[in-house]
Design a protein around this motif. Structure first.
Motif, PDB file in Angstrom:
ATOM      1  N   PHE A  77       0.835  -1.108   0.042  1.00 58.36           N
ATOM      2  CA  PHE A  77       0.149   0.072  -0.011  1.00 58.36           C
ATOM      3  C   PHE A  77       1.145   1.201   0.078  1.00 58.36           C
ATOM      4  CE2 PHE A  77      -2.598  -3.430   1.877  1.00 58.36           C
ATOM      5  CZ  PHE A  77      -3.809  -3.087   1.251  1.00 58.36           C
ATOM      6  N   PRO A  78       0.481   2.588  -0.647  1.00 57.15           N
ATOM      7  CA  PRO A  78       1.043   3.524  -0.468  1.00 57.15           C
ATOM      8  C   PRO A  78       1.089   4.125   0.934  1.00 57.15           C
ATOM      9  CG  PRO A  78      -1.037   3.984  -1.580  1.00 57.15           C
ATOM     10  CD  PRO A  78      -0.961   2.582  -1.296  1.00 57.15           C
ATOM     11  N   SER A  79       0.230   3.786   1.775  1.00 56.33           N
ATOM     12  CA  SER A  79       0.337   4.242   3.167  1.00 56.33           C
ATOM     13  C   SER A  79      -0.108   3.469   3.899  1.00 56.33           C
ATOM     14  CB  SER A  79      -0.100   5.767   3.389  1.00 56.33           C
ATOM     15  OG  SER A  79      -1.537   5.510   3.097  1.00 56.33           O
ATOM     16  N   ARG A  80      -0.124   3.598   5.539  1.00 54.87           N
ATOM     17  CA  ARG A  80      -0.924   2.633   6.327  1.00 54.87           C
ATOM     18  C   ARG A  80      -2.432   3.137   6.386  1.00 54.87           C
ATOM     19  NH1 ARG A  80      -2.822   2.494  11.536  1.00 54.87           N
ATOM     20  NH2 ARG A  80      -2.337   0.611  12.833  1.00 54.87           N
ATOM     21  N   ASP A  81      -2.633   4.443   6.093  1.00 54.76           N
ATOM     22  CA  ASP A  81      -4.047   4.855   5.831  1.00 54.76           C
ATOM     23  C   ASP A  81      -4.810   3.991   4.883  1.00 54.76           C
ATOM     24  OD1 ASP A  81      -3.859   6.369   8.313  1.00 54.76           O
ATOM     25  OD2 ASP A  81      -3.537   8.163   7.069  1.00 54.76           O
ATOM     26  N   ALA A  82      -4.036   3.922   3.878  1.00 54.36           N
ATOM     27  CA  ALA A  82      -4.554   3.203   2.286  1.00 54.36           C
ATOM     28  C   ALA A  82      -4.831   1.828   2.816  1.00 54.36           C
ATOM     29  CB  ALA A  82      -3.802   3.334   1.461  1.00 54.36           C
ATOM     30  N   MET A  83      -4.005   1.091   3.450  1.00 48.55           N
ATOM     31  CA  MET A  83      -4.180  -0.253   3.979  1.00 48.55           C
ATOM     32  C   MET A  83      -5.446  -0.426   5.005  1.00 48.55           C
ATOM     33  SD  MET A  83      -1.754  -2.833   6.233  1.00 48.55           S
ATOM     34  CE  MET A  83      -1.952  -1.870   7.871  1.00 48.55           C
ATOM     35  N   ILE A  84      -5.422   0.557   6.074  1.00 46.19           N
ATOM     36  CA  ILE A  84      -6.700   0.484   6.881  1.00 46.19           C
ATOM     37  C   ILE A  84      -8.077   0.660   6.228  1.00 46.19           C
ATOM     38  CG2 ILE A  84      -7.696   1.667   8.960  1.00 46.19           C
ATOM     39  CD1 ILE A  84      -5.323   0.112   9.668  1.00 46.19           C
ATOM     40  N   ASP A  85      -8.066   1.865   5.307  1.00 44.74           N
ATOM     41  CA  ASP A  85      -8.959   1.820   4.186  1.00 44.74           C
ATOM     42  C   ASP A  85      -9.678   0.596   3.708  1.00 44.74           C
ATOM     43  OD1 ASP A  85      -9.023   4.656   4.875  1.00 44.74           O
ATOM     44  OD2 ASP A  85      -8.269   5.340   3.265  1.00 44.74           O
ATOM     45  N   GLN A  86      -8.725  -0.001   3.078  1.00 42.99           N
ATOM     46  CA  GLN A  86      -9.187  -1.262   2.401  1.00 42.99           C
ATOM     47  C   GLN A  86      -9.620  -2.194   3.307  1.00 42.99           C
ATOM     48  OE1 GLN A  86      -6.889  -2.974  -0.757  1.00 42.99           O
ATOM     49  NE2 GLN A  86      -7.244  -5.205   0.051  1.00 42.99           N
ATOM     50  N   LEU A  87      -9.066  -2.547   4.377  1.00 41.43           N
ATOM     51  CA  LEU A  87      -9.357  -3.430   5.620  1.00 41.43           C
ATOM     52  C   LEU A  87     -10.885  -2.954   6.181  1.00 41.43           C
ATOM     53  CD1 LEU A  87      -6.302  -3.651   7.752  1.00 41.43           C
ATOM     54  CD2 LEU A  87      -7.359  -5.634   6.421  1.00 41.43           C
ATOM     55  N   MET A  88     -11.088  -1.582   6.082  1.00 39.60           N
ATOM     56  CA  MET A  88     -12.432  -1.389   6.823  1.00 39.60           C
ATOM     57  C   MET A  88     -13.390  -1.278   5.567  1.00 39.60           C
ATOM     58  SD  MET A  88     -11.405  -1.496   9.533  1.00 39.60           S
ATOM     59  CE  MET A  88     -12.660  -1.004  10.761  1.00 39.60           C
ATOM     60  N   GLU A  89     -13.231  -1.576   4.369  1.00 42.44           N
ATOM     61  CA  GLU A  89     -14.302  -1.687   3.267  1.00 42.44           C
ATOM     62  C   GLU A  89     -15.374  -2.775   3.762  1.00 42.44           C
ATOM     63  OE1 GLU A  89     -12.778  -2.122  -0.408  1.00 42.44           O
ATOM     64  OE2 GLU A  89     -11.871  -0.108  -0.596  1.00 42.44           O
ATOM     65  N   VAL A  90     -14.773  -3.826   4.185  1.00 38.88           N
ATOM     66  CA  VAL A  90     -15.803  -4.913   4.602  1.00 38.88           C
ATOM     67  C   VAL A  90     -17.061  -4.454   5.517  1.00 38.88           C
ATOM     68  CG1 VAL A  90     -14.740  -5.702   6.527  1.00 38.88           C
ATOM     69  CG2 VAL A  90     -16.040  -7.341   5.547  1.00 38.88           C
ATOM     70  N   TYR A  91     -16.688  -3.344   6.386  1.00 41.28           N
ATOM     71  CA  TYR A  91     -17.775  -2.571   7.324  1.00 41.28           C
ATOM     72  C   TYR A  91     -18.597  -1.541   6.655  1.00 41.28           C
ATOM     73  CZ  TYR A  91     -14.759  -5.455  10.648  1.00 41.28           C
ATOM     74  OH  TYR A  91     -14.330  -6.374  11.088  1.00 41.28           O
ATOM     75  N   ASP A  92     -18.073  -1.188   5.491  1.00 43.81           N
ATOM     76  CA  ASP A  92     -18.832  -0.130   4.903  1.00 43.81           C
ATOM     77  C   ASP A  92     -20.145  -0.516   3.940  1.00 43.81           C
ATOM     78  OD1 ASP A  92     -19.337   2.506   3.772  1.00 43.81           O
ATOM     79  OD2 ASP A  92     -17.979   2.281   2.283  1.00 43.81           O
ATOM     80  N   THR A  93     -21.087  -1.152   4.872  1.00 39.52           N
ATOM     81  CA  THR A  93     -22.105  -1.686   4.346  1.00 39.52           C
ATOM     82  C   THR A  93     -23.272  -0.368   3.809  1.00 39.52           C
ATOM     83  OG1 THR A  93     -23.218  -1.893   6.366  1.00 39.52           O
ATOM     84  CG2 THR A  93     -22.163  -3.590   5.489  1.00 39.52           C
TER      85      THR A  93
END
Length: 103
Positions: A77-93
Motif C-alpha cells: 500500500f502507498p500508506s498505512r491509511d490506505a491499508m486501513i481503508d481497504q481493511l475497513m471496506e468490509v464494514y462499509d455496508t
C-alpha cells in the motif's frame, strides 16, 4: 468416471488461470482475492496481474482471529491509511436498518 479437479494456491494472473483451465476444471483463490477483492474487475479491464499483487506473507491469516479479514502487508500500500481503508471496506455496508412498527 470423470472427477472434477480444482487447483489451489498462488493464482493471481489471468494468463496462468486461462492456461490452467485447459488442463483442470477450476482454480480456487483466497489470498489473491483477500489482497485484491477487485481482481476479477482488474482482469476484465485487460490487466494480467494486479498493481499490488499478494506477496503470500500470510499476515491475513495470522491476524484473522483478532483483526478484520484483509491484507495486512503494509508494503503493498502507498500508506498505512490506505491499508486501513481497504481493511475497513468490509464494514462499509449500504444496508438500511428497517425496524417494523409494533402492531
Amino acid at each position: 468416471m470423470t472427477i472434477p479437479v480444482l487447483s489451489t494456491g498462488g493464482w493471481q494472473t489471468a494468463s496462468s488461470v486461462r492456461d490452467a483451465l485447459g488442463h483442470i476444471d477450476g482454480v480456487s483463490m483466497a489470498r489473491a482475492l483477500v489482497a485484491n477483492p477487485d481482481l476479477p474487475q482488474i482482469w476484465a479491464a485487460g490487466h494480467d496481474l494486479p498493481p499490488a499483487p499478494c506477496t503470500h506473507c500470510n499476515k491475513c491469516l495470522v491476524g484473522a482471529p483478532k483483526l478484520p479479514m484483509g491484507c495486512h502487508e503494509l508494503e503493498r500500500f502507498p500508506s498505512r491509511d490506505a491499508m486501513i481503508d481497504q481493511l475497513m471496506e468490509v464494514y462499509d455496508t449500504k444496508a438500511e436498518l428497517q425496524i417494523p412498527e409494533a402492531s
